[in-house]
Structure formats: C-alpha cells, structure tokens
Enzyme design. Structure first.
Site, PDB file in Angstrom:
ATOM      1  N   HIS A  60      10.435 -10.855  -7.937  1.00  0.00           N
ATOM      2  CA  HIS A  60      11.490 -10.463  -8.865  1.00  0.00           C
ATOM      3  C   HIS A  60      11.083  -9.203  -9.607  1.00  0.00           C
ATOM      4  O   HIS A  60       9.931  -8.757  -9.517  1.00  0.00           O
ATOM      5  CB  HIS A  60      11.833 -11.613  -9.830  1.00  0.00           C
ATOM      6  CG  HIS A  60      10.735 -12.049 -10.747  1.00  0.00           C
ATOM      7  ND1 HIS A  60       9.513 -12.507 -10.304  1.00  0.00           N
ATOM      8  CD2 HIS A  60      10.669 -12.094 -12.106  1.00  0.00           C
ATOM      9  CE1 HIS A  60       8.767 -12.844 -11.341  1.00  0.00           C
ATOM     10  NE2 HIS A  60       9.441 -12.589 -12.447  1.00  0.00           N
ATOM     11  N   HIS A  62      10.482  -8.301 -12.664  1.00  0.00           N
ATOM     12  CA  HIS A  62       9.746  -8.251 -13.930  1.00  0.00           C
ATOM     13  C   HIS A  62       8.437  -7.490 -13.685  1.00  0.00           C
ATOM     14  O   HIS A  62       7.839  -7.584 -12.610  1.00  0.00           O
ATOM     15  CB  HIS A  62       9.451  -9.652 -14.461  1.00  0.00           C
ATOM     16  CG  HIS A  62      10.617 -10.273 -15.190  1.00  0.00           C
ATOM     17  ND1 HIS A  62      10.730 -11.612 -15.432  1.00  0.00           N
ATOM     18  CD2 HIS A  62      11.725  -9.697 -15.737  1.00  0.00           C
ATOM     19  CE1 HIS A  62      11.864 -11.848 -16.096  1.00  0.00           C
ATOM     20  NE2 HIS A  62      12.478 -10.710 -16.283  1.00  0.00           N
ATOM     21  N   ASP A  64       5.328  -7.740 -14.512  1.00  0.00           N
ATOM     22  CA  ASP A  64       4.072  -8.380 -14.109  1.00  0.00           C
ATOM     23  C   ASP A  64       4.092  -8.832 -12.649  1.00  0.00           C
ATOM     24  O   ASP A  64       3.148  -9.487 -12.187  1.00  0.00           O
ATOM     25  CB  ASP A  64       3.702  -9.536 -15.059  1.00  0.00           C
ATOM     26  CG  ASP A  64       4.811 -10.573 -15.223  1.00  0.00           C
ATOM     27  OD1 ASP A  64       5.977 -10.243 -14.958  1.00  0.00           O
ATOM     28  OD2 ASP A  64       4.500 -11.712 -15.616  1.00  0.00           O
ATOM     29  N   HIS A  65       5.150  -8.447 -11.921  1.00  0.00           N
ATOM     30  CA  HIS A  65       5.235  -8.783 -10.490  1.00  0.00           C
ATOM     31  C   HIS A  65       5.481  -7.569  -9.599  1.00  0.00           C
ATOM     32  O   HIS A  65       5.375  -7.687  -8.377  1.00  0.00           O
ATOM     33  CB  HIS A  65       6.315  -9.842 -10.255  1.00  0.00           C
ATOM     34  CG  HIS A  65       5.993 -11.137 -10.919  1.00  0.00           C
ATOM     35  ND1 HIS A  65       5.458 -12.208 -10.240  1.00  0.00           N
ATOM     36  CD2 HIS A  65       6.061 -11.521 -12.211  1.00  0.00           C
ATOM     37  CE1 HIS A  65       5.237 -13.208 -11.099  1.00  0.00           C
ATOM     38  NE2 HIS A  65       5.601 -12.812 -12.300  1.00  0.00           N
ATOM     39  N   HIS A 140      14.997 -18.273 -12.480  1.00  0.00           N
ATOM     40  CA  HIS A 140      14.249 -17.612 -13.546  1.00  0.00           C
ATOM     41  C   HIS A 140      15.232 -16.744 -14.349  1.00  0.00           C
ATOM     42  O   HIS A 140      16.437 -16.800 -14.116  1.00  0.00           O
ATOM     43  CB  HIS A 140      13.116 -16.789 -12.911  1.00  0.00           C
ATOM     44  CG  HIS A 140      12.095 -16.286 -13.872  1.00  0.00           C
ATOM     45  ND1 HIS A 140      11.558 -17.057 -14.878  1.00  0.00           N
ATOM     46  CD2 HIS A 140      11.508 -15.060 -14.011  1.00  0.00           C
ATOM     47  CE1 HIS A 140      10.688 -16.343 -15.558  1.00  0.00           C
ATOM     48  NE2 HIS A 140      10.641 -15.128 -15.064  1.00  0.00           N
ATOM     49  N   ASP A 210       8.286 -16.743 -10.357  1.00  0.00           N
ATOM     50  CA  ASP A 210       8.310 -17.618 -11.515  1.00  0.00           C
ATOM     51  C   ASP A 210       9.565 -18.485 -11.416  1.00  0.00           C
ATOM     52  O   ASP A 210      10.578 -18.031 -10.886  1.00  0.00           O
ATOM     53  CB  ASP A 210       8.398 -16.803 -12.797  1.00  0.00           C
ATOM     54  CG  ASP A 210       7.290 -15.764 -12.939  1.00  0.00           C
ATOM     55  OD1 ASP A 210       6.444 -15.636 -12.077  1.00  0.00           O
ATOM     56  OD2 ASP A 210       7.325 -15.034 -13.937  1.00  0.00           O
ATOM     57  N   HIS A 268      -0.310 -17.925 -12.486  1.00  0.00           N
ATOM     58  CA  HIS A 268       0.604 -17.360 -13.489  1.00  0.00           C
ATOM     59  C   HIS A 268       0.349 -17.964 -14.873  1.00  0.00           C
ATOM     60  O   HIS A 268       1.262 -18.345 -15.606  1.00  0.00           O
ATOM     61  CB  HIS A 268       2.076 -17.565 -13.077  1.00  0.00           C
ATOM     62  CG  HIS A 268       2.994 -16.568 -13.727  1.00  0.00           C
ATOM     63  ND1 HIS A 268       3.670 -16.828 -14.888  1.00  0.00           N
ATOM     64  CD2 HIS A 268       3.323 -15.307 -13.394  1.00  0.00           C
ATOM     65  CE1 HIS A 268       4.400 -15.771 -15.216  1.00  0.00           C
ATOM     66  NE2 HIS A 268       4.200 -14.825 -14.333  1.00  0.00           N
TER      67      HIS A 268
END
EC number: 3.1.26.11
Lengths: 301, 301
Positions: A60, A62, A64-65, A140, A210, A268
């Site tokens: 996705h 975000h 942190d990914h 998410h 997530d 995570h």
C-alpha cells in the site's frame, strides 16, 4: 524458500530499526516485498544483489512501505541496470514514480512495467512455470493488499535404481518426471510410482501487512506454510490498534490458527515497546509455532 | 555558525555513505539544506531534534538531494508536529509531495508551506531580523539553486565601564546598542563608539551543489566566509565531470579563489575513489584553506 527481513518495524525509520521490506527467494526468484525508505541500503547491508530483483510487490501507499521505491528505481538507472523491472502495487504508484522521474529528467535506462491493482477480490498477478502470486485483499486505512506466493508442484524425481533395473531408455525420463507410466516393448506397463519419487511438497508464503483484524482473507491463506502477519501492537494497546486499523499479536495468532498456517512470523512492530519478545509471548499463548521477524533475520523453510 | 554534515556523497546511498543533506545553525535557526533518502535517520544519528527544523532548502529535484523529504514530512506528522514547516525548492516539489500525501490519505497535522522557485536570477527567499537567505542559480542537468545564508549585523555591545563612567540611564541602552549617540541633560553628546563595542562581524555561508564549472554565480558568493562547493570528481575524471555537469576539486578551488572565500569545504564526492583525501590534495594546490566534508562531521565558524 528463504526470507530475508530488511525491515519489519512500523511508522518511521529509526537509528537501529527499519520500516517494512523483505526479500523472498522462491524457486530462483528474488521477490522484493514492500520497499520502505532506505531499502536500497538494507539490500546492500544484507548482500542482496540489485540485479537479482526483478519483481517488486508493494502492499500500500503508506510511506513505511514504499518511500524507498523511487530511490531504488533511480539507483538501478545510475548503476546501468538493463533488465526489466516489474512493480506491482496500488493504482497511483505509477503516477507517483513517473512524476518524480519526469522532474528529475532521468527516465530509467531499463524497461519499467507497472502492474497497478485496484480489485478488492483476490487475483493472480504473476505466474510462471514455477510460482504463482496472488493478492490478499486486506482492510487498512488505504487500499492494501497482502501477497500469497505459492510454489507449483515440482517435477517428480527419477529413481536411478529402478530405472536401471527396468532398463528404461533415456528418452522416457522426462515423461517419468512428468508423472507418466512407461510401456515397455513387450507391452508391460511400469507404473510411474515404481520409477520415481514424490517431489518435495510445494510451499507457500503469505505476507499480510497492514490490516485491521478481519476474517475476510482467511479463505485465501488457509493451509499456508508460512504466514507473515503484522502485529503492530500488543493487546494492551488494542484501542490504538483498532483506531489505526492494525492488529495485535493475539489477533495475528488467531488468524494463523484459523488459517491452519504451519508457522507464523510476526512483524510491523510499533517501536513503543522495550522488547519485541512481548509479541511472541502474547501470540504463542494461542499459536505456539510463532517466530519474530527482525531486521537482518533470515528464515529458511 | 555550526554546520553538521548529514551526508555529502553523490548519487546513491551506500552502506557507509549518505547523499546530500546538512544542517546549518545560524542565529538560532536550524536550516536543513537538501534532504536525501534517509535524512531523517541521519538527523537522529546526529542528534538534531526534529522540532528544531522549520525551514528546508532543496537545491534540485534529483534523488540524492530530496528523496528523503516526503519521509521526513510524514514522520513529522506521525510524531505530532504542530509547528509550521517551510520548504523552499524548485517548482514541482509541491506537486510531488502533495501527490504522495494524497495517495497515503495522510495530510500533515501542521501547516506546510511551499516556496517554489523558478527564477534564474538570484532572489531573497527568506529574511528576518537576523538572517537573509538568497538563491545562487547554478547550472546543472535540471533547474538548480545553491543558497547563500548571510547573518545581518548584530547589535553593538554595550561597554559597561563607559556606561557607568558617563552615568548613562538604562533607558538609553537600546539606542546605544542600535548605534545611536547619547545627548546628556547638559547637552553634551557622547559618541556611540565611546559607549559600545563593535559586534562580531556577520558571517556568511554559501552552499553550491550541484553545478558545472561556471563563473556565473561568482558575484553572488564573492567574499563569503565559508563556501561549501561540490567536487564530484577529480581532474582525472574531468570528462565525466563535464558530461554530468559537475565540478572537479580543482574547479571548486578555482571558484573559491576567484570568490575570495575565506574557507572552502568540498563535498558531493563520487564513491568511486579509494579516499576523499585526493580531493583535498587537488584543491589545496590552488586554494590552501580547503577542508573536506564527511558524514557526521561538524564545522564551527
């Protein structure tokens, strides 16, 4: 299968922890799964050769990914990559990357293919003679997919003693590996199971990060060999977990149990905890075959 | 002034070297200059508090100068920043950042101001009572600016002995600090220089990275106290330097000499060399007051 964890912490990169990224080696593929900021440095530190990465799966959009994706794509160009690169991820990923390449006036010197996803049903997004990759639609705060990597059954193994005993000609070998019986010149049929061994059972790996706790994707991952599942919080922070649409270690263990997974790897992790061992303890009460991811850790199965 | 080098290498982040980013402390400001991938980790490692950063100056939209910006902006949100953030950089920077925030569905919880640049003439882009910041238009493969940071003259320092001797009332002190003479009740004029000392001379810092060798910006940086100048290559790679629109150490030294800079700091080193000491040697033959940047190095002047 070999899984190298490049980063497995939530939210922001820190001095000693990295956000999500991992490399799955499966039947000669090196699949990069998520690509947080500085993933290219983690690849170097963990001695994964850049040229081995031909497929990148982004869960996705975000940071942190995937904030390390543009840097990796740019570095591939600077390092004179020539091989094709395939990027799988949510719709929008192509626009984000191409916009930055355009402003940098530095398009890639290699073919860059985007496979943009927008379906909320599981779909096969990659398939060759050895491996199938399917999406695992997750729930998410933004459109998110996990990924299921499944080996296809390998060829049967020739039994050299049996082949010699029955004086089987070499021209039949591939048929035997493919599971066929052999009919000798005198009409005798030698059944395949007398001439070959079962191949190793095909393995599967599911990456789920997530997601809020839901059973919606249980069907897709049922029976998986190794389940990597997010567990951002412990039950003591269940209120935060629900609000931010994440799972607790207990919930991840419940998913693993219901999916009849053989092994669970938690990841995570929120960086608020003094030790990630708390996650293992909480999960093992429900699902004993639980392990913890950590940056630089390697799992072989 | 205090300069903390977070990263000073060209092109790709590597295991032990970081691309361009630095923090200039000047008159209580902490200016972040360029923001390559993983700058937020470098800020942590070098113990620069995130809340001190209120102004970020981006030279150009190549990855090794700004791919860490989106991550830093996102982390500020995750860490509940409330203070305004000002970003100065080439036109396009706002579109790139906002596109990613939109797809992440996570807009900043603080006010984010973009000051987009597109002029090819030097302009004042920041000014308060203590500091002026001007652009230094450079010549690179994409639109690029260096930045000149100039302290304004500080207040004069009160001479406590003189003030006592002439029995000057406290209500005149600010006027004295501002350079004014004092007229006593009997009509006597005490000239300012008898009541105060000169303040420390205002200092200036010029950041020039990346650029091909040109004298076009000499006027802007003439007389600068400290010149940080890119020197991506040595003269032995002058052909690469010209093609990629960078400078050699020798050329950077020539600029420092012609600009009558007091001190030169070299940076933006290609990682192809076994030691960055070669850069110092090449530059010192022309400009002896040459120093080398390095990740984590701090300069105070």
């Amino acid at each position: 299968m070999k899984l190298t964890i490049l980063g497995c912490y939530a939210a922001t990169p820190r001095t000693f922890t990295n956000p999500t990224s991992q490399v799955l080696e499966i039947r000669n593929h090196h699949f990069l799964i998520d690509c947080a900021e500085a993933t290219q440095v983690q690849l170097r530190k963990n001695k994964v050769r850049f040229t081995q990465i031909n497929h990148i799966f982004i869960s996705h959009l975000h940071g942190d990914h995937f904030y390390g994706l543009i840097g990796l794509i740019s570095s591939f160009t600077l390092l004179n990559r020539t091989g094709d690169l395939h990027v799988y991820g949510p719709k929008g990923i192509k626009e984000i990357i191409l916009l930055q390449l355009r402003y940098a006036n530095s398009y890639t010197g290699y073919q860059l293919f985007f496979h943009e996803l927008e379906s909320t049903a599981s779909e096969v997004i990659f398939e060759d003679e050895k491996v199938v990759v399917k999406t695992i639609p997750l729930k998410h705060r933004v459109y998110t997919n996990g990924y299921l990597f499944q080996e296809k059954p390998a060829e049967r193994k020739l039994d050299p003693d049996a082949v010699r005993k029955y004086k089987i000609d070499i021209c039949y070998f591939q048929n035997i590996k493919n599971g066929k019986d052999v009919t000798l010149e005198d009409g005798t049929v030698i059944p395949n199971e007398k001439l070959s061994f079962d191949p190793p059972a095909p393995k599967s790996y599911a990456f789920c990060s997530d997601t809020v706790f839901t059973e919606d994707y249980l069907d897709i991952i049922t029976g998986v060999d190794v389940l990597y599942h997010e567990s951002t919080f412990l039950e003591s922070e269940a209120h935060l977990s629900e609000r931010t649409m994440h799972c607790t270690a207990k919930q991840a263990a419940e998913i693993a149990l219901k999916a009849r997974a053989k092994q669970l790897i938690l990841g995570h992790f929120s960086t608020r905890y003094d030790s990630i061992e708390h996650f293992r303890e909480e999960a093992m009460a429900i699902f004993p075959a639980t392990d913890l991811a950590d940056d630089g850790k390697i799992f072989e199965f």
